[in-house]
Motif scaffolding. Structure first.
Motif, PDB file in Angstrom:
ATOM      1  N   ASN A 116      11.655   3.209  -5.374  1.00 41.90           N
ATOM      2  CA  ASN A 116      12.809   2.607  -5.903  1.00 41.90           C
ATOM      3  C   ASN A 116      13.311   1.175  -5.154  1.00 41.90           C
ATOM      4  OD1 ASN A 116      13.171   4.427  -8.023  1.00 41.90           O
ATOM      5  ND2 ASN A 116      13.951   5.855  -6.496  1.00 41.90           N
ATOM      6  N   GLY A 117      12.285   0.513  -4.577  1.00 39.97           N
ATOM      7  CA  GLY A 117      12.916  -0.655  -4.103  1.00 39.97           C
ATOM      8  C   GLY A 117      13.098  -0.686  -2.487  1.00 39.97           C
ATOM      9  N   LYS A 118      13.100   0.455  -2.033  1.00 46.11           N
ATOM     10  CA  LYS A 118      13.178   0.523  -0.458  1.00 46.11           C
ATOM     11  C   LYS A 118      11.843   0.508   0.250  1.00 46.11           C
ATOM     12  CE  LYS A 118      17.154   3.414  -1.433  1.00 46.11           C
ATOM     13  NZ  LYS A 118      17.901   5.053  -1.318  1.00 46.11           N
ATOM     14  N   ARG A 119      11.392  -0.593   0.439  1.00 45.08           N
ATOM     15  CA  ARG A 119      10.300  -0.653   0.856  1.00 45.08           C
ATOM     16  C   ARG A 119      10.099  -2.149   1.792  1.00 45.08           C
ATOM     17  NH1 ARG A 119       9.337  -5.621  -1.600  1.00 45.08           N
ATOM     18  NH2 ARG A 119      10.112  -5.705  -3.644  1.00 45.08           N
ATOM     19  N   GLY A 120       8.839  -2.257   2.203  1.00 45.57           N
ATOM     20  CA  GLY A 120       8.665  -3.693   2.793  1.00 45.57           C
ATOM     21  C   GLY A 120       7.510  -4.363   2.006  1.00 45.57           C
ATOM     22  N   ASN A 121       7.088  -5.296   2.697  1.00 47.07           N
ATOM     23  CA  ASN A 121       6.102  -6.207   1.941  1.00 47.07           C
ATOM     24  C   ASN A 121       4.748  -6.175   2.567  1.00 47.07           C
ATOM     25  OD1 ASN A 121       7.261  -7.057  -0.290  1.00 47.07           O
ATOM     26  ND2 ASN A 121       7.776  -9.212   0.479  1.00 47.07           N
ATOM     27  N   LEU A 122       3.497  -5.973   1.750  1.00 46.59           N
ATOM     28  CA  LEU A 122       2.186  -6.245   2.097  1.00 46.59           C
ATOM     29  C   LEU A 122       1.822  -7.584   2.161  1.00 46.59           C
ATOM     30  CD1 LEU A 122       0.835  -3.198   0.151  1.00 46.59           C
ATOM     31  CD2 LEU A 122       1.293  -3.194   2.830  1.00 46.59           C
ATOM     32  N   GLY A 123       0.923  -8.126   2.867  1.00 47.94           N
ATOM     33  CA  GLY A 123       0.679  -9.248   2.800  1.00 47.94           C
ATOM     34  C   GLY A 123      -1.306  -9.573   2.502  1.00 47.94           C
ATOM     35  N   ALA A 124      -1.513 -10.750   1.446  1.00 44.57           N
ATOM     36  CA  ALA A 124      -2.693 -11.109   1.281  1.00 44.57           C
ATOM     37  C   ALA A 124      -2.965 -12.281   2.313  1.00 44.57           C
ATOM     38  CB  ALA A 124      -2.944 -11.240   0.005  1.00 44.57           C
ATOM     39  N   PHE A 125      -3.955 -12.704   2.870  1.00 42.81           N
ATOM     40  CA  PHE A 125      -4.154 -13.807   3.886  1.00 42.81           C
ATOM     41  C   PHE A 125      -5.651 -14.296   3.732  1.00 42.81           C
ATOM     42  CE2 PHE A 125      -1.133 -11.024   5.919  1.00 42.81           C
ATOM     43  CZ  PHE A 125      -0.233 -11.734   6.738  1.00 42.81           C
ATOM     44  N   ILE A 126      -5.700 -15.300   3.621  1.00 42.26           N
ATOM     45  CA  ILE A 126      -6.937 -16.191   3.623  1.00 42.26           C
ATOM     46  C   ILE A 126      -7.002 -17.412   4.203  1.00 42.26           C
ATOM     47  CG2 ILE A 126      -6.591 -17.019   1.458  1.00 42.26           C
ATOM     48  CD1 ILE A 126      -9.747 -16.398   0.903  1.00 42.26           C
ATOM     49  N   GLU A 127      -7.968 -17.956   5.078  1.00 40.75           N
ATOM     50  CA  GLU A 127      -8.070 -19.251   5.767  1.00 40.75           C
ATOM     51  C   GLU A 127      -9.278 -19.629   5.693  1.00 40.75           C
ATOM     52  OE1 GLU A 127      -7.661 -20.929  10.122  1.00 40.75           O
ATOM     53  OE2 GLU A 127      -6.535 -19.251   9.723  1.00 40.75           O
TER      54      GLU A 127
END
Length: 266
Positions: free
Chosen positions: A253-264
């Motif tokens: 219900n929105g109580k969370r962090g974020n994951l990340g996609a990374f590319i270089e």
């Protein structure tokens, strides 16, 4: 089609098809290996929440170091569920990490510049990775349900073709961890939008409620843009089902962090 890696307590996914090219550093983070606590435990990459900025910056440094990237050079998007694609240059280095995000609306990033790590953020929406293995072009797109309907994935592929001369047969694409059909329940109005745009098989009824398969819709977009089906890696990993390892907005219900996609590009 994605591989789970563990290094110094940090867990992250990589895409074997991308690794085999030797052209990029990349990864998709999990909840494991950071310093945040509570509902943000522990690798939270979300600013502007109850987690401290110090924790989030530390998490970015940990995951960037793990992927072999310089966190001070990261370029973050500014995701508002639209279809704006920003071409990243050296002027954007550090955006959203070393200084306040200057973008007003950017749900996809694209570049042919080496040494500039691109970042998009997720907690159920669909992460899309792109790599033109011949011309050396990379992109990331954030495809929530609105972005999927706006065909941001297809528009990113089209921009690679138009701006960089990419041949679709040279483009590798990957669909990262995201909420899957099993838990993406929607109202009749949203289901209707998907069926009108992508066909009746894009939404199915589980009892009385429709569930949408965004990943199927995205594959359809990408193949329509000319990318061969064999060039598309779909991880099939549901964030809701795996909320112990991955942040899920809907599950919490929105109580969370974020994951990340990374590319270089290297």
């Amino acid at each position: 089609m994605f591989k789970l890696n563990r290094k110094n307590g940090v867990s992250y996914y990589t895409i074997p098809a991308f690794e085999e090219t030797g052209l990029v550093k990349h990864g998709f983070s999990t909840r494991e290996g950071g310093v945040s606590e509570g509902c943000y435990s522990s690798m939270n990459l979300r600013f502007h929440c109850d987690d401290t900025r110090e924790n989030v910056l530390r998490n970015y440094k940990i995951i960037a170091d793990t992927l072999g990237m310089d966190y001070k050079r990261l370029v973050l998007s500014k995701q508002v569920h639209e279809d704006v694609i920003h071409t990243v240059t050296e002027e954007d280095i550090g955006n959203g990490i070393m200084y306040e995000n200057k973008f007003e609306s950017v749900d996809a990033l694209i570049t042919d510049k080496k040494g500039i790590p691109l970042v998009t953020l997720f907690a159920d929406c669909v992460p899309l990775f792109f790599l033109d293995k011949k011309r050396g072009v990379i992109a990331l797109a954030h495809s929530g349900w609105k972005g999927t309907v706006k065909r941001i994935g297809q528009k990113t592929a089209e921009k690679m073709k138009k701006d960089y001369g990419s041949d679709p047969s040279d483009i590798l694409a990957a669909i990262g961890p995201s909420i899957q059909e099993c838990h993406f329940e929607v109202g009749d109005d949203v289901a209707g939008i998907f069926m009108d745009e992508f066909g009746c098989d894009s939404a199915v009824k589980y009892g009385e409620k429709y569930h949408v398969n965004m990943q199927k819709c995205i594959v359809k977009q990408l193949t329509e843009s000319g990318i061969p089906h064999d060039n598309i890696s779909d991880c099939g990993i549901c964030t809701y089902c795996n909320s112990d390892l991955l942040f899920s907005h809907r599950k919490t219900n929105g109580k969370r962090g974020n994951l990340g996609a990374f590319i270089e590009l290297i």
